[in-house]
Scaffold this active site. Structure first.
Site, PDB file in Angstrom:
ATOM      1  N   GLU B 265       0.580  -0.723   0.243  1.00 34.78           N
ATOM      2  CA  GLU B 265       0.087   0.112  -0.099  1.00 34.78           C
ATOM      3  C   GLU B 265       0.640   1.625   0.188  1.00 34.78           C
ATOM      4  OE1 GLU B 265      -2.890  -0.566  -0.404  1.00 34.78           O
ATOM      5  OE2 GLU B 265      -3.190  -2.441  -0.455  1.00 34.78           O
ATOM      6  N   HIS B 268       1.522   2.049  -3.460  1.00 40.50           N
ATOM      7  CA  HIS B 268       0.709   2.906  -4.170  1.00 40.50           C
ATOM      8  C   HIS B 268       0.165   4.707  -3.842  1.00 40.50           C
ATOM      9  CE1 HIS B 268      -1.855  -0.299  -6.523  1.00 40.50           C
ATOM     10  NE2 HIS B 268      -2.195  -1.323  -5.046  1.00 40.50           N
TER      11      HIS B 268
END
Lengths: 500, 500
Positions: B265, B268
């Site tokens: 994550e 991202h």
């Protein structure tokens, strides 16, 4: 009644639901901004909020809404439906009256004013804030003139926050309070009684305070499935009948501050959570307005949360939460929670007796400012004189004087009175509840809040915005809106506490 | 070039910014729903989301946008402006092609399907899910036909997630991977090497895991001023260049799960936070698409986060975070983080070698389903056969077979391949970065990520959606998109680990 009118009503409701969902989305984005958003997110968030607010305004003022309102006016609607149309019409007409450019001007000027106010307050120098305050007052005058050029602008602005009680009523109530409370405040000042503060010398960890706040919210019956408690720089409540969240803030040297703020916000949330779920997104599922909302927060904060039986109920929890309070009993806590400060300069720290003189000062000044009867440059002097006259204290600088509150920097004039109107309404509602249910002290002492809560649900919450404020009060209490109950309540309470 | 074309471009951008702000608001409301919203809030939230999504669709497909697009097409625009128009036109045309009723039908059917899928999965019975899956497939076929009735519907759906690489490229890559990885996976299965799991016997408190996740995010340079870490039932990233938040989840018996998810994550978020701030709300300030986004998460998760030097860097932190790991060194952690399971049935638990066979299975099945070459009822059998063929394992029931993933219940077909396309792109980008910067192992070992980050900012992030996916890859790496680097990377890595 033509054949297509029910359709117009349905269309109207459908359009309004979208407006309402945009408002709710704005609420979530604002909550997030104040509670969870990292600081860096501000530039994107302000643009998101601006898009949503702009769309809300467009949808609300759309020609289709105007047409549907006209068609609905011709229809044979029942009382509830008529109330829905009344509320949507009021919002629509007010929004449609003001040109978008003016709204954007006010919004931009307010953002600017907020920064100026912050720095002026930090330097305790009202003269820095005066020029932009002047501009905001002028813009708000234009705003009021767009809505109704034939009335005093302040009366028009006041209706933004309390559309039904009327400024005359507000003025009467505030005058009555000033006349009757100033002598009472003087008497308290002259009293030999001092109420000691058992919290004065300790420090109270944020964690212990938070646990206690959660415990008390649970005791009060806060529905954690539909709510949460967080911290933010100013306590607030945000949400609807499905999800209504409260925030508080913890001061290490003063646990009473977070406790009373938490109970206050509980009152707001308990109201919102009591609105009918099936009417979500319509006026029947929306709260009445600021005064009524404030009546609910004040009822819980003051009539319950600052009462003797409540402190007897929670005294053990409070002693258990913190060190050094072993010898303090419920009565001592009760007295501490109701102290009237000598150095009574700051509104948000005030007790429930003197609080309203803080409001009267602001009300008189903003009314005269907006109506052109007072120059901005004279505000600090007038402010200080009124504090001396009504509260017996004089601010020594602008930071603890006319710069203490944020409201004017937001361009909000007419908002302050709703705090007092709500307190007054709280006392009237509480008296009516006791009239129906009998004295509530024993129930509070036992932590049994159901009867009071059911009464509030039944007489206030479930109606949403179906009735106007005055109708709602009359329906719930059997009487017109009056300050008598509030005056009786504080007179009795403070006469006993200060042995007057 | 007519005189009014720059105005058309400005109008277009202004309209798009509102669309984009609505999307961002949807993002905030969804983040809140998954992270902070009390359960009871769901009914109101779904209505808010439905209003915002509906408005987004209306604004995007508005006639004014169509007119502005046409006017802009006539204008003498520079390359950047042309890219902006290309991106807005693509979104506009796709949205405008599909009747609103069909979108609402799909949305309603998906909500229903989600519940059916949950209960079918709980009872491990695909036949319960089959009828509604059939309906969803049919609705998506109609959807694809509205966009382009002359092409295979699956190709049209795939472009929803990766509009530029083309389904042919995806098919070639997936076939190449299947051909080259299946033998490698077989060889790993036959290897005598087993990589021990030092975490196998302990339990690892959520608090210790969270502290470690925060430490590692800080080590990687996550900007806490523009982000936060929370937990949710599925890890995800949400936000923009001003505020991009990650979530993770903690399994008490497997700290590797949260760690790798957190780093994934981070990748991202690091991409979104690298988009140009001055282009917020325009295509130049938006991420390219799912494959490119996934390339960034996989690059950090795998090429950095599952590398030997990274585990040597953090070994002390990991030992310090948990009890019972005193004797485990970086090499042992590295091996543990790269184990290939024997019982390799669940996609989200898979290593970076076999992962792509999980994707190939899903891709082949959903393509054939949508194109009408496979009946829904045959899915479980085909699924199990393919698992046996590609991965050497056969699911014993539907829950660990064709019901394991949520995507199809959302009505999403064509999404799965982007996971693999992203991994392949990650390897190509990482190789190009090392080509420019030299071997990065030493820098990773020292926790010096700046060079790699600057390279990614410069070659990928700062471009937003200015270039198409293939152009972006070519520009960043000097080559066309290719799976060669990925295949070299996993072959070398797993050959060494499993002594092939």
């Amino acid at each position: 009644m033509s054949a297509d009118t029910p359709q117009a009503y349905d269309d109207l409701l459908e359009a309004y639901r979208r407006v309402s969902n945009l408002e709710s989305a704005v609420g979530v984005l604002s909550w997030d901004q104040q509670v969870t958003m990292p600081d860096g997110g501000a530039p994107a968030r302000s643009r998101q909020l601006s898009t949503l607010s702009g769309l809300r305004h467009e949808l609300l003022t759309d020609d289709e809404v105007a047409d549907a309102l006209d068609a609905a006016a011709e229809a044979d609607l029942n009382d509830e439906q008529q109330a829905v149309v009344r509320e949507i019409r009021r919002e629509h007409e007010r929004a449609a009256a003001v040109p978008r450019e003016l709204i954007e001007q006010i919004s931009a000027k307010s953002s600017e004013a907020l920064e100026v106010w912050e720095s002026a307050k930090a330097e305790s120098d009202f003269s820095q804030f005066a020029p932009i305050l002047e501009e905001l007052v002028e813009l708000r005058r234009e705003y009021a003139a767009e809505i109704d050029p034939d009335r005093d602008p302040y009366a028009v602005l006041f209706e933004e926050y309390e559309p039904y009680l009327g400024l005359e009523t507000a003025e009467e109530v505030l005058e009555q309070l000033r006349e009757e409370l100033v002598p009472l405040i003087d008497a308290v000042g002259d009293s030999d009684v001092t109420l000691p503060d058992p919290f004065a010398d300790g420090t109270y960890s944020e964690q212990a305070q938070e646990e206690l706040s959660r415990e008390i919210l649970t005791d009060l019956g806060y529905d954690w499935e539909r709510g949460r408690l967080d911290t933010s720089s100013h306590p607030f409540t945000s949400g609807n009948q499905f999800d209504c969240r409260v925030t508080t803030r913890f001061l290490e040297d003063d646990p009473l501050s977070a406790l009373t703020a938490t109970i206050h916000e509980f009152g707001h949330a308990f109201y919102s959570l009591g609105l009918p779920q099936e009417e979500y997104g319509t006026p029947l599922g929306s709260s009445r307005n600021l005064s009524v909302h404030e009546s609910q927060s004040r009822l819980w904060e003051n009539h319950v949360g600052r009462s003797r039986p409540f402190w007897e109920l929670i005294e053990e929890d409070v002693r258990g939460a913190f060190d050094g309070l072993e010898d303090v009993d419920g009565e001592a806590f009760y007295r501490a929670a109701n102290r009237v400060y000598d150095d009574n300069l700051i509104r948000v720290d005030a007790d429930e007796l003197t609080y309203h003189m803080h409001i009267v000062v602001r009300f008189e000044i903003e009314r005269d400012l907006v109506n052109g009867d007072l120059d901005v440059e004279d505000v600090p002097e007038v402010w200080n004189d009124k504090y001396e006259q009504y509260l017996g204290v004089r601010p020594e600088n602008d930071a603890e004087g006319a710069l203490q509150d944020i409201h004017w920097s937001h361009g909000n004039f007419g908002y302050f009175p709703t705090y007092t109107l709500g307190s007054v309404m709280a006392a009237q509602l509480y008296a009516a509840a006791e009239d129906d249910l009998g004295d509530l002290d024993e129930a509070i002492h036992e932590g049994e809040f159901e009867d009071l809560q059911t009464w509030l649900r039944e007489n206030v919450h479930r109606h949403g915005a179906r009735y106007t404020t005055d109708e709602l009060v009359e329906l719930a209490t059997g009487e017109s809106y009056t300050a008598d109950y509030f005056l009786d309540y504080v007179t009795e309470k403070y006469s006993e506490l200060y042995e007057l």
